[in-house]
Design an enzyme around this catalytic site. Sequence first.
Site, short mmCIF file in Angstrom:
data_model
loop_
_atom_site.label_atom_id
_atom_site.label_comp_id
_atom_site.label_asym_id
_atom_site.label_seq_id
_atom_site.Cartn_x
_atom_site.Cartn_y
_atom_site.Cartn_z
N ARG A 108 -0.35 -11.19 18.24
CA ARG A 108 -0.51 -10.59 16.95
C ARG A 108 0.31 -10.01 16.23
NH1 ARG A 108 -0.15 -6.02 19.35
NH2 ARG A 108 -1.02 -6.12 21.10
N TYR B 278 -14.45 -0.90 -5.73
CA TYR B 278 -15.56 -2.02 -4.39
C TYR B 278 -15.75 -0.47 -3.73
CZ TYR B 278 -16.85 -4.69 -0.70
OH TYR B 278 -17.21 -5.72 0.26
N ASP C 43 -6.53 -5.15 -6.77
CA ASP C 43 -7.22 -6.09 -6.55
C ASP C 43 -7.55 -6.33 -7.21
OD1 ASP C 43 -9.54 -7.00 -4.72
OD2 ASP C 43 -9.81 -5.40 -3.97
N LYS D 287 -13.88 -14.15 -0.78
CA LYS D 287 -13.88 -15.39 -2.01
C LYS D 287 -13.63 -16.30 -2.60
CE LYS D 287 -15.75 -11.14 -1.15
NZ LYS D 287 -15.28 -9.56 -1.88
C1 LIG Z 1 -15.19 -8.62 -0.80
C2 LIG Z 1 -14.55 -7.70 -1.52
C3 LIG Z 1 -13.43 -6.82 -1.40
C4 LIG Z 1 -13.79 -6.98 0.44
O1 LIG Z 1 -12.89 -8.22 1.23
P1 LIG Z 1 -14.16 -8.33 2.79
O2 LIG Z 1 -12.85 -9.64 2.80
O3 LIG Z 1 -15.32 -9.02 2.33
O4 LIG Z 1 -13.17 -7.69 3.44
C5 LIG Z 1 -12.67 -5.52 -1.27
N1 LIG Z 1 -12.31 -5.66 -2.42
C6 LIG Z 1 -13.23 -7.21 -3.39
C7 LIG Z 1 -12.98 -6.27 -5.26
C8 LIG Z 1 -14.02 -7.55 -3.11
O5 LIG Z 1 -14.70 -8.25 -4.54
#
Ligand SMILES: *Cc1c(COP(=O)(O)O)cnc(C)c1O
Length: 412
Positions: free
Chosen positions: A78, A131, A204, A229
């Site tokens: 961890r 988001y 983000d 992504k």
């Molecule tokens: C998908 C996404 C998230 C969340 O990420 P996960 O890997 O699905 O937990 C946060 N911010 C943006 C802009 C996203 O597209």
Amino acid sequence: MSVIDDSLDKIEKDREDTAQGNSTRAVHGGTQRRKAFNSLNTPIVQTATYTFGDTQELIDYMERKTWGDGDDREEYGRYGNPTVAAVERKLAALDGGEDAVLYASGMAAVTSLLLSVLPAGSHIVMTDDCYRRTRQFCLTFLKRFGIETTVVPMGDHAAMEAAIVPKKTRFIISESPTNPYLRIADLEKISQLGKQYRVLTLIDSTFATPVNQRPIEYGIDFVLHSATKYLSGHNDLLAGVVIGRSDRIQALRDARGVLGGIVDPQNAYLLDRGIKTLGVRVRQQNATALAVAEFLDQHPRIERVWYPGLLSHPDYAVAAKQMSGFGGVVSFEVAGDLKATSQFIDRLKIPYIAPSLGGVESLIEQPALMSYYEKTTEERLALGIKDNLVRFAIGIEDSDDILEDLSQALRS
Ligand SMILES: *Cc1c(COP(=O)(O)O)cnc(C)c1O
């Protein structure tokens, strides 16, 4: 640092060239030239714990740790893992940050960062096209701990400045590009406001990737990605990352040891493998997305296209200034109602109907029926989501095939 071959760490740092391009960094960034067993690839260190040869070795380790110098080996899964650490170094190199900390998902990154940094009674300023789960976390979970969030319209920097409460506001949070309208945050302005009011800034950058945008170069404190992504790129894993100054990232890594959201070594390896092709994938996705946006912009059956690379987009000027590519997502409004829009989507042969984005496969969705299904048309409109809105996350299929597919679906 890693237990795999830390004697080579310094050599590698010396070799690291800050002038290197994105693709070179995506392949080599942060990785040691010589790895365990002379493996070319970063080995998957699939272990939950790490052993000590004898009690004296344990005591020596604990003594070094007490002196703040215990980083030369791992203790428990961890707290750290060499495969995870290798990917963290690569992600830091890609975004031009000092260090990075990897989590089990993008949301684990968001929640762990905010829980680790925000004191009770503090305040967040957040832009509106955000988001959905990040917004939900701030407005409901953090609120329970007495942390308030003010949501300001994207692009309204006067409102952003007015929302800052001196000594109370700890974070300005924005995405860029946003979902689904691909609005672009002015990184220079946000960073300047953060410095002026001594507020931390977080971008983000999931939709941009470090290939298209590097917020740290504008003075942003933390960059976050859902590595699920574009970074992983193959729709086969969940991960998230936060990049920033090394002392702050070390504090987050320590907090991760408590909160527990570390990524699995197997997934860290798959992520590293995915990142190696980030440059070629994103450049291809940028090019196809621009071609798709221009094609749809001319099409009589399309009412409106949202793509930051089009002059008609409200943030074109900011995007052109701070991005080296406009990304692989195109949003658009079909001339027709909810049903006509669904019929158009159903006629497409290449994209899958699915949430998410950034992988090699094209994915398409109608937000009214995906993220906002339970709401009425009127409620959706109040949130800015039209029934005829489509979000197209472009994959790496041939541009001509994607254009032809769109063309046939709109012809019928
Ligand atoms: C998908 C996404 C998230 C969340 O990420 P996960 O890997 O699905 O937990 C946060 N911010 C943006 C802009 C996203 O597209």
